[in-house]
Design a protein around this motif. Structure first.
Motif, PDB file in Angstrom:
ATOM      1  N   ARG A  56      18.137  23.698  37.617  1.00 55.46           N
ATOM      2  CA  ARG A  56      18.307  23.506  36.170  1.00 55.46           C
ATOM      3  C   ARG A  56      19.776  23.278  35.831  1.00 55.46           C
ATOM      4  O   ARG A  56      20.113  22.452  34.982  1.00 55.46           O
ATOM      5  CB  ARG A  56      17.757  24.705  35.397  1.00 55.46           C
ATOM      6  CG  ARG A  56      16.239  24.739  35.318  1.00 55.46           C
ATOM      7  CD  ARG A  56      15.735  25.733  34.276  1.00 55.46           C
ATOM      8  NE  ARG A  56      15.955  27.117  34.615  1.00 55.46           N
ATOM      9  CZ  ARG A  56      15.131  27.871  35.335  1.00 55.46           C
ATOM     10  NH1 ARG A  56      14.006  27.361  35.798  1.00 55.46           N
ATOM     11  NH2 ARG A  56      15.415  29.129  35.581  1.00 55.46           N
ATOM     12  N   ALA A  57      20.661  24.026  36.489  1.00 58.50           N
ATOM     13  CA  ALA A  57      22.097  23.867  36.238  1.00 58.50           C
ATOM     14  C   ALA A  57      22.564  22.474  36.645  1.00 58.50           C
ATOM     15  O   ALA A  57      23.305  21.815  35.900  1.00 58.50           O
ATOM     16  CB  ALA A  57      22.895  24.937  36.978  1.00 58.50           C
ATOM     17  N   ALA A 113      21.328  19.964  34.110  1.00 57.87           N
ATOM     18  CA  ALA A 113      22.066  20.069  32.842  1.00 57.87           C
ATOM     19  C   ALA A 113      23.471  19.499  32.977  1.00 57.87           C
ATOM     20  O   ALA A 113      23.962  18.810  32.075  1.00 57.87           O
ATOM     21  CB  ALA A 113      22.118  21.524  32.389  1.00 57.87           C
ATOM     22  N   THR A 157      17.035  28.071  39.146  1.00 55.26           N
ATOM     23  CA  THR A 157      18.161  28.146  38.221  1.00 55.26           C
ATOM     24  C   THR A 157      19.231  27.137  38.604  1.00 55.26           C
ATOM     25  O   THR A 157      19.790  26.446  37.751  1.00 55.26           O
ATOM     26  CB  THR A 157      18.735  29.573  38.186  1.00 55.26           C
ATOM     27  OG1 THR A 157      17.700  30.481  37.779  1.00 55.26           O
ATOM     28  CG2 THR A 157      19.917  29.682  37.237  1.00 55.26           C
ATOM     29  N   VAL A 212      22.058  27.836  30.874  1.00 49.95           N
ATOM     30  CA  VAL A 212      20.932  27.700  31.796  1.00 49.95           C
ATOM     31  C   VAL A 212      20.193  29.029  31.876  1.00 49.95           C
ATOM     32  O   VAL A 212      20.801  30.064  32.161  1.00 49.95           O
ATOM     33  CB  VAL A 212      21.427  27.279  33.204  1.00 49.95           C
ATOM     34  CG1 VAL A 212      20.272  27.195  34.181  1.00 49.95           C
ATOM     35  CG2 VAL A 212      22.176  25.955  33.138  1.00 49.95           C
TER      36      VAL A 212
END
Length: 165
Positions: free
Chosen positions: A151-152, A155, A148, A139
């Motif tokens: 996004r993590a 994912a 962030t 990431v």
């Protein structure tokens, strides 16, 4: 996981909160000799990291069955991640990545942390990014900690079912 200054603590806490699980700060498991060495600008070697990895693995082993957690730690080498997975076979890694210049700027702006920016090069030299056969995601850390973390989470949600938190 990731090199110093990528936001492992901040993002780790946010990730744990979003997942509703406890958070553990990997730096808290370092023996005082390791902290002193890093504070003096001396990089750790594998022998230094051994007791620290053992303490992290012990923490993971002590979790009640079925209990997830977020543990932030550098886990720079595959061998280190393998040691942690031996203690927690279902471990999934979130590798926080970013441009060296960005990470260096963030390190220069932080206060109260023992790790000097002078060790950033040694961290990048030691880093072995996640391999395709390792459960986890990479990431990018550009943007805010909240971005962030989002996004993590996205994912992680996209991982195959056995590896999703």
């Amino acid at each position: 996981m990731g090199v110093t200054g990528t936001g492992k603590t901040t993002v780790g806490r946010l990730l744990a909160e979003a997942l509703g699980v406890p958070y553990a700060e990997g730096d808290a498991f370092h023996p005082s000799a390791n902290v002193a060495k890093m504070s003096a600008g001396v990089p750790l070697d594998d022998a230094d990291r051994g007791p620290w990895l053992d303490a992290l693995a012990d923490h993971l082993r002590r979790l009640p069955a079925g209990r997830n957690t977020v543990l932030s730690c550098s886990a720079l080498k595959r061998a280190y991640r393998d040691r942690l997975r031996a203690a927690a076979p279902d471990a999934v890694f979130v590798h926080l990545t970013g441009e060296r210049a960005l990470i260096e700027r963030r390190m220069a702006a932080r206060t109260g942390h023992f790790m000097p920016a002078a060790l950033l090069d040694s961290q990048f030299a030691t880093l072995e990014p996640l391999q395709p056969d390792e459960p986890g995601v990479a990431v990018d850390v550009s943007g805010t900690p909240e971005e962030t973390t989002a996004r993590a989470l996205a994912a992680l949600a996209a991982l195959p079912a056995p590896h999703r938190p």
